[in-house]
Design a protein around this motif. Sequence first.
Motif, PDB file in Angstrom:
ATOM      1  N   THR A 127       2.450   2.288  11.955  1.00  0.00           N
ATOM      2  CA  THR A 127       1.464   1.386  11.073  1.00  0.00           C
ATOM      3  C   THR A 127       0.361   2.144  10.899  1.00  0.00           C
ATOM      4  O   THR A 127       0.192   3.160  11.417  1.00  0.00           O
ATOM      5  CB  THR A 127       1.126   0.146  11.818  1.00  0.00           C
ATOM      6  OG1 THR A 127       0.264   0.487  13.217  1.00  0.00           O
ATOM      7  CG2 THR A 127       2.170  -0.910  12.171  1.00  0.00           C
ATOM      8  N   GLY A 128      -0.446   1.856   9.879  1.00  0.00           N
ATOM      9  CA  GLY A 128      -1.678   2.517   9.503  1.00  0.00           C
ATOM     10  C   GLY A 128      -2.297   1.798   8.205  1.00  0.00           C
ATOM     11  O   GLY A 128      -1.782   0.704   7.672  1.00  0.00           O
ATOM     12  N   GLY A 129      -3.267   2.407   7.950  1.00  0.00           N
ATOM     13  CA  GLY A 129      -4.286   1.952   6.633  1.00  0.00           C
ATOM     14  C   GLY A 129      -4.105   2.742   5.405  1.00  0.00           C
ATOM     15  O   GLY A 129      -5.308   2.809   4.523  1.00  0.00           O
ATOM     16  N   PHE A 130      -2.732   3.457   5.067  1.00  0.00           N
ATOM     17  CA  PHE A 130      -2.902   4.086   3.827  1.00  0.00           C
ATOM     18  C   PHE A 130      -1.542   3.696   3.043  1.00  0.00           C
ATOM     19  O   PHE A 130      -0.678   2.984   3.587  1.00  0.00           O
ATOM     20  CB  PHE A 130      -2.856   5.690   4.129  1.00  0.00           C
ATOM     21  CG  PHE A 130      -3.852   6.222   4.641  1.00  0.00           C
ATOM     22  CD1 PHE A 130      -5.178   6.384   3.863  1.00  0.00           C
ATOM     23  CD2 PHE A 130      -3.907   6.444   6.030  1.00  0.00           C
ATOM     24  CE1 PHE A 130      -6.191   7.088   4.380  1.00  0.00           C
ATOM     25  CE2 PHE A 130      -5.501   7.189   6.585  1.00  0.00           C
ATOM     26  CZ  PHE A 130      -6.303   7.486   5.840  1.00  0.00           C
ATOM     27  N   ILE A 131      -1.675   3.580   1.964  1.00  0.00           N
ATOM     28  CA  ILE A 131      -0.687   3.162   1.073  1.00  0.00           C
ATOM     29  C   ILE A 131       0.546   4.148   0.885  1.00  0.00           C
ATOM     30  O   ILE A 131       0.559   5.095   1.352  1.00  0.00           O
ATOM     31  CB  ILE A 131      -1.176   2.672  -0.539  1.00  0.00           C
ATOM     32  CG1 ILE A 131      -1.641   4.030  -1.194  1.00  0.00           C
ATOM     33  CG2 ILE A 131      -2.275   1.715  -0.676  1.00  0.00           C
ATOM     34  CD1 ILE A 131      -1.863   3.977  -2.607  1.00  0.00           C
ATOM     35  N   ASN A 132       1.787   3.517   0.615  1.00  0.00           N
ATOM     36  CA  ASN A 132       3.117   4.168   0.451  1.00  0.00           C
ATOM     37  C   ASN A 132       3.549   4.070  -0.983  1.00  0.00           C
ATOM     38  O   ASN A 132       4.484   2.994  -1.008  1.00  0.00           O
ATOM     39  CB  ASN A 132       3.926   3.770   1.590  1.00  0.00           C
ATOM     40  CG  ASN A 132       3.310   3.945   3.042  1.00  0.00           C
ATOM     41  OD1 ASN A 132       2.912   4.938   3.335  1.00  0.00           O
ATOM     42  ND2 ASN A 132       3.322   2.884   3.812  1.00  0.00           N
TER      43      ASN A 132
END
Lengths: 289, 326
Positions: free
Chosen positions: B271-276
């Motif tokens: 998980t994390g806080g950047f877009i894919n």
Amino acid sequence: MIFSEPVFRPGGDRFIEMELGDEMSFDLNFRVHSVSRLIREEGPAGIVEIVPELTSIMISYDFERIPYADVVAEVTALFHAVGPLDGLELDSRIFYLPIRYFDPWTRECYDDYCAKIAQKERDPELVARLNGLADLAQLARVHSGTDYWVAALGFYPGLVSLMPLDPRCRLTAPKYDPPRTWTYKGTIGIGGSLCSIYPDRTPGGYQMIARTPVPIWDPQQRLAAFAESLALFRPGDRVRFIPASAEEYEHVAAQVEAGTYLHNVAEYQRFSIGNYHRWLATIDETVRF
Amino acid sequence: MLEVIKPGLETTVQDWPGRIGYWEQGFPFSGPMDDWSFRLANLLVGNAADAAGLECQFTGPTLRFGRDAVIALTGAAMQPTLDNAPLPLWESVVVRAGQVLSLGFARIGARAYLAIAGGIETAPVLGSRATFHQAGIGGLDGYALKEGQRLPLGTGDGAGEPGRRVREECRPPLTDERVWQMEAVPGPNDDWIDEAGHRRFLESDWTVQSRSNRTGFRLDGPAWSFTAKATDKRPEHGEDPSNILDHGYPVGAVNLCGQTPIILVNDGPSTGGFINPYTVPSAAFWKLAQSRPGDVYRFRAVSVEEAQDKRRAINRLIAESSIERV
């Protein structure tokens, strides 16, 4: 916004991201976990794993067993089967964690950052100032004055995203920029409107205000709480921080070191969001402890 | 027993499909990056699909066998020798107790796989022997092999058959070409990138940075540009256009961290806080696994259906029909 219909987006050939909304909201996260529970219990064969997060669920599926369109149709049906929030309850264990506020280790980590990377205001002072608190004593009082909701796990094994359940205890803080190259295991930090506990010595960006001697993950599975999993928390658990003196901290740390520490957890608890909403309506959210 | 004389650059015990069931607590799947080559190695020596083997990265190990065994090497060409005599790849061979298998640096590709009939029998952790060394779990004591360690082997007495070879057309088509055509499925966050940004992603050369490993492959290339979804959003998503409220990351995500895309692979964060904006599908993972710093990726957008068809085609090759007699 909380969506009335979920949005599904592909993540390559074997993942689907299900979005339930796009804002930081406890109600939204509670819906995420309610839908996740139904997927685990009643989801179609071929769904391999799910990762519930703040506003979304990442679904891993085996397309040889179930096609994309069927995952979407079946999970959408489960989304609707959850029903109105106020009727929902989830099992929710409460963990009591002793923590030492404004401890020497996070101070040492801060000093190291200032010496090697960048100057910045001390973390506890910064958090107190940005949140309009009188002093550090009030910061400890406010921070420890609420149950926290395990809204999500991830990034590193066992790492938790914690939401304060009492709106009078909300704290916000910017993240370190640039981030730290290391953080002590057990550090308690605040970033954005979330609180987190560092499961191990890792890089980090949350403002550090305390440390706990209690492990929240244990690759050696030395302590009883890790008999079944290497990570302590599950989504939907709650955490209560208990302010500890230096002596109390050392006492617990010694038990952990000896392998005799028993995690303090209430297993019998359930969380009723209807009761929670009724309680919220009775309090003045603007006051601080 | 297998004795580690030289560990190689970063050699780990892996199994396929890896550690399944603990993703929501932050444990990645791990497992072999090029599972096409890895599974063929197990097939060659007659192992079950989930038997553990070794993944050797860039420079392979030197190993002494404590018992007779049938083994197979697949994937990158690391100039393997057995007691200094050259050893073929993609073929099951007999090794005698006391013999020394030595791998050098990869002349072609980057990751080689060693399967041993009977498998490697380190203690499973959370249902898998796969090594996740970032957190020190799985494999042998949680980390890559070290000099002097001894790897326990399964009871392979009489098991495994030498002289089995993977037909050339059934192997991953490895060459010394340094430019890779890489498939990418748009999404989950393709609507955060504007049309010019998509065009630059699909029409530019992307160079693999040296800071690339089993966590992620960092790429150098042109700048990204964004739609209003990225630039005009609620504050809790974060300040940078590439920031989003924490969400799950698909394995293979082209994870946009500021302006740097990082392809998240087997040991990547959950998980994390950047877009894919894109996701590299599983059928292209062998290319990631076999590419090296400085290599160039050229991306081609494919649909979910095409990505799944490509994966099915690889899965069909993990079968006896791919094996010929030497």
